[in-house]
Design a protein around this motif. Structure first.
Motif, PDB file in Angstrom:
ATOM      1  N   SER A 292       3.572  -4.150 -21.536  1.00 31.92           N
ATOM      2  CA  SER A 292       3.385  -3.313 -22.718  1.00 31.92           C
ATOM      3  C   SER A 292       1.898  -3.058 -22.889  1.00 31.92           C
ATOM      4  O   SER A 292       1.073  -3.912 -22.571  1.00 31.92           O
ATOM      5  N   HIS A 293       1.586  -1.864 -23.395  1.00 33.41           N
ATOM      6  CA  HIS A 293       0.196  -1.606 -23.772  1.00 33.41           C
ATOM      7  C   HIS A 293      -0.005  -1.875 -25.262  1.00 33.41           C
ATOM      8  O   HIS A 293      -1.118  -1.800 -25.765  1.00 33.41           O
ATOM      9  N   VAL A 294       1.107  -2.179 -25.960  1.00 36.08           N
ATOM     10  CA  VAL A 294       1.010  -2.476 -27.395  1.00 36.08           C
ATOM     11  C   VAL A 294       0.872  -3.991 -27.541  1.00 36.08           C
ATOM     12  O   VAL A 294       1.848  -4.727 -27.669  1.00 36.08           O
TER      13      VAL A 294
ATOM     14  N   SER B 157       0.843  -1.196   0.000  1.00 36.03           N
ATOM     15  CA  SER B 157       0.000   0.000   0.000  1.00 36.03           C
ATOM     16  C   SER B 157       0.873   1.239   0.000  1.00 36.03           C
ATOM     17  O   SER B 157       1.966   1.245   0.562  1.00 36.03           O
ATOM     18  N   PHE B 158       0.384   2.287  -0.648  1.00 41.22           N
ATOM     19  CA  PHE B 158       0.986   3.612  -0.530  1.00 41.22           C
ATOM     20  C   PHE B 158      -0.008   4.439   0.281  1.00 41.22           C
ATOM     21  O   PHE B 158      -1.094   4.750  -0.204  1.00 41.22           O
ATOM     22  N   LYS B 159       0.341   4.727   1.520  1.00 41.53           N
ATOM     23  CA  LYS B 159      -0.604   5.268   2.506  1.00 41.53           C
ATOM     24  C   LYS B 159      -1.833   4.354   2.534  1.00 41.53           C
ATOM     25  O   LYS B 159      -1.677   3.158   2.717  1.00 41.53           O
ATOM     26  N   LYS B 160      -3.032   4.917   2.275  1.00 45.10           N
ATOM     27  CA  LYS B 160      -4.211   4.034   2.383  1.00 45.10           C
ATOM     28  C   LYS B 160      -4.525   3.304   1.082  1.00 45.10           C
ATOM     29  O   LYS B 160      -5.418   2.460   1.030  1.00 45.10           O
ATOM     30  N   PHE B 161      -3.771   3.662   0.026  1.00 45.16           N
ATOM     31  CA  PHE B 161      -4.082   3.086  -1.289  1.00 45.16           C
ATOM     32  C   PHE B 161      -3.372   1.749  -1.488  1.00 45.16           C
ATOM     33  O   PHE B 161      -2.152   1.667  -1.378  1.00 45.16           O
ATOM     34  N   ARG B 162      -4.149   0.700  -1.778  1.00 43.78           N
ATOM     35  CA  ARG B 162      -3.557  -0.638  -1.934  1.00 43.78           C
ATOM     36  C   ARG B 162      -3.184  -0.843  -3.414  1.00 43.78           C
ATOM     37  O   ARG B 162      -4.052  -1.029  -4.267  1.00 43.78           O
ATOM     38  N   ALA B 163      -1.883  -0.799  -3.697  1.00 44.26           N
ATOM     39  CA  ALA B 163      -1.407  -0.930  -5.091  1.00 44.26           C
ATOM     40  C   ALA B 163      -1.283  -2.387  -5.500  1.00 44.26           C
ATOM     41  O   ALA B 163      -1.467  -2.726  -6.669  1.00 44.26           O
ATOM     42  N   LEU B 164      -0.935  -3.268  -4.545  1.00 42.88           N
ATOM     43  CA  LEU B 164      -0.893  -4.714  -4.801  1.00 42.88           C
ATOM     44  C   LEU B 164      -1.627  -5.407  -3.666  1.00 42.88           C
ATOM     45  O   LEU B 164      -1.382  -5.118  -2.488  1.00 42.88           O
TER      46      LEU B 164
ATOM     47  N   PRO C 134      14.104  -0.337 -17.977  1.00 42.77           N
ATOM     48  CA  PRO C 134      13.058   0.510 -17.408  1.00 42.77           C
ATOM     49  C   PRO C 134      12.255   1.226 -18.488  1.00 42.77           C
ATOM     50  O   PRO C 134      12.688   1.301 -19.641  1.00 42.77           O
ATOM     51  N   GLN C 135      11.093   1.744 -18.079  1.00 43.56           N
ATOM     52  CA  GLN C 135      10.257   2.498 -19.022  1.00 43.56           C
ATOM     53  C   GLN C 135      11.038   3.703 -19.551  1.00 43.56           C
ATOM     54  O   GLN C 135      11.035   3.987 -20.729  1.00 43.56           O
ATOM     55  N   ILE C 136      11.703   4.407 -18.638  1.00 37.05           N
ATOM     56  CA  ILE C 136      12.530   5.563 -19.018  1.00 37.05           C
ATOM     57  C   ILE C 136      13.910   5.361 -18.387  1.00 37.05           C
ATOM     58  O   ILE C 136      14.049   5.396 -17.161  1.00 37.05           O
TER      59      ILE C 136
ATOM     60  N   GLY D 114      -2.695  -4.984 -17.766  1.00 34.10           N
ATOM     61  CA  GLY D 114      -3.712  -4.402 -16.899  1.00 34.10           C
ATOM     62  C   GLY D 114      -3.835  -2.922 -17.198  1.00 34.10           C
ATOM     63  O   GLY D 114      -2.923  -2.326 -17.790  1.00 34.10           O
ATOM     64  N   PRO D 115      -4.935  -2.305 -16.792  1.00 32.47           N
ATOM     65  CA  PRO D 115      -5.135  -0.883 -17.069  1.00 32.47           C
ATOM     66  C   PRO D 115      -4.078  -0.015 -16.370  1.00 32.47           C
ATOM     67  O   PRO D 115      -3.370  -0.493 -15.479  1.00 32.47           O
ATOM     68  N   ASN D 116      -4.002   1.254 -16.766  1.00 30.97           N
ATOM     69  CA  ASN D 116      -3.106   2.196 -16.088  1.00 30.97           C
ATOM     70  C   ASN D 116      -3.400   2.176 -14.595  1.00 30.97           C
ATOM     71  O   ASN D 116      -4.561   2.160 -14.175  1.00 30.97           O
ATOM     72  N   GLY D 117      -2.329   2.129 -13.813  1.00 27.68           N
ATOM     73  CA  GLY D 117      -2.484   2.196 -12.364  1.00 27.68           C
ATOM     74  C   GLY D 117      -2.888   0.887 -11.716  1.00 27.68           C
ATOM     75  O   GLY D 117      -3.223   0.854 -10.525  1.00 27.68           O
ATOM     76  N   SER D 118      -2.830  -0.235 -12.478  1.00 27.61           N
ATOM     77  CA  SER D 118      -3.300  -1.509 -11.897  1.00 27.61           C
ATOM     78  C   SER D 118      -2.246  -2.200 -11.036  1.00 27.61           C
ATOM     79  O   SER D 118      -2.541  -3.193 -10.389  1.00 27.61           O
ATOM     80  N   GLY D 119      -0.996  -1.706 -11.069  1.00 23.19           N
ATOM     81  CA  GLY D 119       0.018  -2.261 -10.171  1.00 23.19           C
ATOM     82  C   GLY D 119       1.173  -2.967 -10.866  1.00 23.19           C
ATOM     83  O   GLY D 119       2.021  -3.566 -10.198  1.00 23.19           O
ATOM     84  N   LYS D 120       1.242  -2.893 -12.197  1.00 21.68           N
ATOM     85  CA  LYS D 120       2.265  -3.632 -12.944  1.00 21.68           C
ATOM     86  C   LYS D 120       3.682  -3.185 -12.546  1.00 21.68           C
ATOM     87  O   LYS D 120       4.532  -3.999 -12.238  1.00 21.68           O
ATOM     88  N   THR D 121       3.901  -1.867 -12.585  1.00 26.88           N
ATOM     89  CA  THR D 121       5.240  -1.360 -12.261  1.00 26.88           C
ATOM     90  C   THR D 121       5.560  -1.620 -10.795  1.00 26.88           C
ATOM     91  O   THR D 121       6.712  -1.939 -10.451  1.00 26.88           O
ATOM     92  N   THR D 122       4.577  -1.528  -9.919  1.00 24.70           N
ATOM     93  CA  THR D 122       4.813  -1.794  -8.485  1.00 24.70           C
ATOM     94  C   THR D 122       5.230  -3.248  -8.298  1.00 24.70           C
ATOM     95  O   THR D 122       6.134  -3.542  -7.493  1.00 24.70           O
ATOM     96  N   LEU D 123       4.633  -4.153  -9.064  1.00 27.46           N
ATOM     97  CA  LEU D 123       5.013  -5.567  -8.974  1.00 27.46           C
ATOM     98  C   LEU D 123       6.456  -5.760  -9.468  1.00 27.46           C
ATOM     99  O   LEU D 123       7.268  -6.429  -8.813  1.00 27.46           O
TER     100      LEU D 123
END
Ligand SMILES: Nc1ncnc2c1ncn2[C@@H]1O[C@H](COP(=O)(O)OP(=O)(O)OP(=O)(O)O)[C@@H](O)[C@H]1O
Length: 240
Positions: A184-186, A10-17, A79-81, A34-43
């Motif tokens: 990837s989103h592609v 979690s990031f504060k109260k937000f559960r990312a995974l 990395p992405q960037i 998964g959609p944007n913000g679904s937790g892929k990069t956090t995983l």
């Protein structure tokens, strides 16, 4: 090879995974979708040890990563960037990293040649186009012949020729027994190289299946249609 057990972050109260369980093996090419913000990069960052989970564990080759950071030398990360010393040339960056990893027994420089980087390796990193920077990132991810490759949006910004070169390299490394984890989103870029799909939504694991099994259960033949069907229906793992 990678065992993820009840991983929660979690990031504060937000559960990312949220209570992720996964077992990934060598020879698999796993698309993390998964959609944007679904937790892929956090995983991905959790596997790399860049994000510390609040609950659960990650084991790589039987060792819990929290206590054995040396496992990171087995992972090639694109990395992405990519961020590099901007006043160094491509040649200097490659040489510096080879120097840092003098312990490496086999440097894999195939991509450096296939991308024709020696012809432009006098250029400063700060002057590179986005696509050329991506090529450097790809070369560095493969350079130390890692057992595990984690590639975050690897084809973003690459021209079609470079994209095919990279996809071909990914497929060959997988055939050599490497574990490849790709976001990837592609989806068209993933079609030829993916063996398994991990689908995350709002931090939860919705599905982990082979591409064949997903195609069969959705009645779709193309990966983008399979994923579109999943995104629309929000079905859970047992439904697939
Ligand atoms: N360091 C952080 N601090 C606070 N919130 C974060 C942090 N890192 C990620 N998040 C949040 O966690 C959620 C998951 O983010 P993540 O980057 O893992 O998503 P993603 O699936 O990779 O998204 P995208 O497809 O857009 O790259 C997002 O809501 C994001 O805002």
């Amino acid at each position: 090879m990678i065992r993820i057990h009840h991983l929660t972050k979690s990031f504060k109260k937000f559960r990312a995974l949220d209570d992720i369980n996964l077992q990934l093996e060598r020879g698999q090419a796993v698309s993390l979708l998964g959609p944007n913000g679904s937790g892929k990069t956090t995983l991905i960052k959790s596997i790399l040890g860049l994000v510390i989970p609040e609950k659960g564990s990650i084991h790589i080759n039987g060792q819990e990563i929290r206590s054995h950071w040396s496992y990171r030398s087995k992972i090639g990360y694109m990395p992405q960037i990519g961020r590099y010393p901007e006043n160094m040339t491509i040649r200097q960056v490659l040489a510096m990293l080879r120097e840092v990893r003098k312990d490496c027994k086999h440097y894999d420089e195939e991509l450096v040649r296939l991308f024709d980087l020696p012809a432009i390796d006098h250029k400063l990193m700060r002057n590179l186009s986005g696509g050329t920077r991506q090529k450097v990132s790809a070369c560095l991810a493969f350079l130390f012949s890692p057992d595990i490759l984690i590639l975050d949006e690897p084809t973003a910004g690459l021209d079609p020729v470079a994209s095919e070169i990279l996809k071909d390299k990914i497929a060959r490394e997988r055939a050599n027994g490497k574990l490849v984890l790709i976001t990837s989103h592609v989806l068209s870029d993933l079609e030829d190289i993916t063996s398994h799909v991990v689908y995350l939504q709002e931090g939860k694991l919705i599905c982990f299946k082979t591409v064949e099994a997903l195609k069969e259960s959705t009645g779709q033949h193309q990966l983008n249609k399979v994923i579109a069907a999943m995104m629309q229906t929000h079905l859970h793992e047992n439904d697939y």
